[in-house]
Design an enzyme around this catalytic site. Structure first.
Site, PDB file in Angstrom:
ATOM      1  N   ASN A 173       0.804  -1.229   0.000  1.00  0.00           N
ATOM      2  CA  ASN A 173       0.000   0.000   0.000  1.00  0.00           C
ATOM      3  C   ASN A 173       0.838   1.280   0.000  1.00  0.00           C
ATOM      4  O   ASN A 173       0.401   2.309  -0.518  1.00  0.00           O
ATOM      5  CB  ASN A 173      -0.988   0.009   1.168  1.00  0.00           C
ATOM      6  N   GLU A 269       3.819  -4.777  12.848  1.00  0.00           N
ATOM      7  CA  GLU A 269       2.749  -3.773  12.713  1.00  0.00           C
ATOM      8  C   GLU A 269       1.731  -4.384  11.771  1.00  0.00           C
ATOM      9  O   GLU A 269       1.949  -4.476  10.565  1.00  0.00           O
ATOM     10  CB  GLU A 269       3.324  -2.461  12.172  1.00  0.00           C
ATOM     11  N   CYS A 304      -3.794   0.061   7.021  1.00  0.00           N
ATOM     12  CA  CYS A 304      -4.095  -0.641   8.267  1.00  0.00           C
ATOM     13  C   CYS A 304      -4.704   0.279   9.311  1.00  0.00           C
ATOM     14  O   CYS A 304      -5.401  -0.169  10.214  1.00  0.00           O
ATOM     15  CB  CYS A 304      -2.836  -1.303   8.813  1.00  0.00           C
ATOM     16  N   GLU A 483       6.635   1.698  16.340  1.00  0.00           N
ATOM     17  CA  GLU A 483       7.431   2.250  15.250  1.00  0.00           C
ATOM     18  C   GLU A 483       7.293   3.768  15.207  1.00  0.00           C
ATOM     19  O   GLU A 483       6.572   4.374  16.002  1.00  0.00           O
ATOM     20  CB  GLU A 483       6.988   1.635  13.918  1.00  0.00           C
TER      21      GLU A 483
END
Length: 504
Positions: A173, A269, A304, A483
């Site tokens: 993405n 993640e 996400c 992150e």
């Protein structure tokens, strides 16, 4: 990380598709030890333009043997890079950031042509990647330990050391943003990296390797294009010390299983089915715009962090849905991704396209009400691409498939709520918890509900925005670790304790 774009751009900005061939990388998909390689067995994959359904180019890809060679090169380079002075590592990262900025539109065009996101928006992805490289370059002197008081006259202190070889696997993405941004923390910490780009859209990563060939010493930065077998080989390789994955929950579980035998460190993640909650006292117009922004329609909802579950209080529900479905088509409508006027691109491939249409059909079967979209666009110019209109369903119930599964498509599910406790039970009732959003003008309500959400990243009166330095990550099955912050840097270090007995 998208910002809302206007649907109508200047007439001077037009389709850049004729420029795509000249921007594509000329190298293979296999780079390690400072050199380009060919696979041991002839293997290629074909990159498709999601806007047209037509091939872009073939790239060489590797499997387990190529992964082993890349890991070997990274392992050979790890000690030299770990001993490289921190400020020299920072200089290399800043040079990488400069080259990313110099080639931002070229890289954006490659991604637009290969992953389907609008070229205008992908230019910002390049800027985000450059910012992450600079951010972690600025943190290299923060990789430090501490002293611990003792009662026996000894000196006790800790030091942080790099882990060694880090594998980074990332999705389709935001291919380039992840390719450049996610090498930053492990390299800053003194690790070497083997990157595995998404098989659907590896071209911008290959171009990044071309741009950075002379920036890092040989073996410090490596790349293996490949499918699931290459990812599995990285996750299970005994000489890979850590693996960072951005992907689906299923991919995260597969990595954990593969990494278990060698007990390598994992940073995950993963996906989310995120909620945006609107209270009656919210700023109405801003909340409507926030619901649209939070869905990341520019990426066709392929994010996400998208707030794909919208909970609107009963007292404003009907007016809210009416305003949302009128505003949304004026801001986002599908178009060819390489056209600078396009505000919403295509799904990455036929698999994602058919998956999205399946969930739309399933929602109808389960008696959700289609309020907007739900089809392939009627524009003949888009006939062969993987396009789906911005889609909104209302009358969504918690047990419906579109209420529970991460679709990764432009489908927004709207819930009507009255009782706060029941609503929060539904919001927190899934096995994932990446992001959440609360809209209210009440200070008490905002903090109370933010505390109640089982999500790792919460917006109040905002959606989608990422703040540099703010830790990003999820609860439950949405991942492990954090992150985009100093926490990510420390994820790629290990702590050693040293005790020195003084005085003989």
């Amino acid at each position: 990380m998208n910002q809302r774009m206007k649907a109508n751009q200047s007439p001077a900005l037009d389709d850049l598709s004729s420029r795509v061939p000249s921007t594509l990388p000329t190298s293979s998909g296999l780079y390690w030890g400072g050199k380009w390689h060919t696979p041991s067995a002839a293997a290629t994959l074909t990159c498709i333009n999601p806007s047209t359904g037509k091939p872009l180019r073939d790239v060489l890809c590797g499997g387990a043997s190529e992964v082993s060679a890349a890991v070997g090169a990274a392992r050979d380079a790890r000690r030299v890079w770990a001993r490289t002075p921190p400020l020299e590592r920072a200089r290399c990262l800043r040079e990488a950031a400069q080259r990313v900025r110099e080639h931002a539109q070229e890289l954006a065009l490659i991604d637009a042509a290969s992953c389907g996101n609008p070229v205008n928006a992908m230019t910002r992805d390049a800027e985000v990647a450059a910012t992450q490289l600079e951010y972690f370059a600025g943190l290299v002197l923060e990789i430090k330990g501490e002293t611990i008081p003792t009662a026996n006259g000894s000196l006790n202190y800790t030091v942080r050391e790099p882990l060694g070889v880090v594998a980074r696997i990332y999705p389709f993405n935001h291919p380039f943003m992840f390719a450049a941004g996610k090498i930053a923390a492990p390299l800053a910490a003194g690790n070497t990296v083997v990157a595995k780009p998404p098989e659907q859209a590896p071209l911008s990563t290959i171009r990044l390797m071309e741009l950075l060939e002379d920036v890092f010493p040989p073996g410090v930065l490596n790349c293996v294009v490949g499918g699931r077998d290459a990812g599995a080989a990285l996750a299970s390789h005994p000489q890979v010390d850590a693996i960072g994955l951005i992907g689906s929950v299923q991919a995260g579980k597969a990595v954990l299983h593969a990494a278990a035998d060698t007990m390598k460190h994992t940073l995950l993640e993963l996906g989310g089915k995120n909620a945006m909650i609107v209270y009656p006292d919210a700023d109405f117009d801003k909340a409507v715009a926030g619901a649209i922004k939070g869905m990341n329609f520019a990426w066709c909802g392929q994010s996400c962090g998208s707030t794909s579950r919208l909970f609107v209080h009963d007292s404003i529900h009907d007016r809210f849905v009416d305003a949302l479905t009128k505003l949304l088509p004026t801001l986002y409508r599908p178009g060819i991704a390489t056209d600078m006027r396009t505000t919403m691109g295509a799904l990455v491939n036929r698999t994602q396209y058919e998956r999205t249409l399946h969930y739309i059909d399933k929602a109808r079967e389960q008696r959700a009400t289609l309020a907007l979209g739900g089809r392939h666009p009627a524009d003949p110019a888009l006939a062969d691409g993987f396009f789906v209109e911005p889609t909104v369903f209302v009358d969504v119930q918690p047990d419906m498939a579109i209420a529970r599964d991460e679709i990764f498509g432009p489908v927004l599910s709207v819930f009507r709520w009255r009782d706060e406790n029941e609503m929060l039970e539904t919001v927190n009732g899934l096995d994932v918890g990446l992001t959440g959003s609360v809209w209210t003008q009440g200070l008490d309500t905002a903090h109370r509900v933010a505390a109640a959400l089982e999500s790792g990243y919460v917006w109040i009166n905002d959606t989608s925005t990422h703040v540099p330095g703010a830790p990003f990550g999820g609860y439950k099955q949405s991942g492990q670790g954090r992150e985009e912050s100093k926490d990510e840097l420390l994820e790629f270090t290990r702590l050693k304790n040293v005790n020195v007995m003084l005085g003989g």
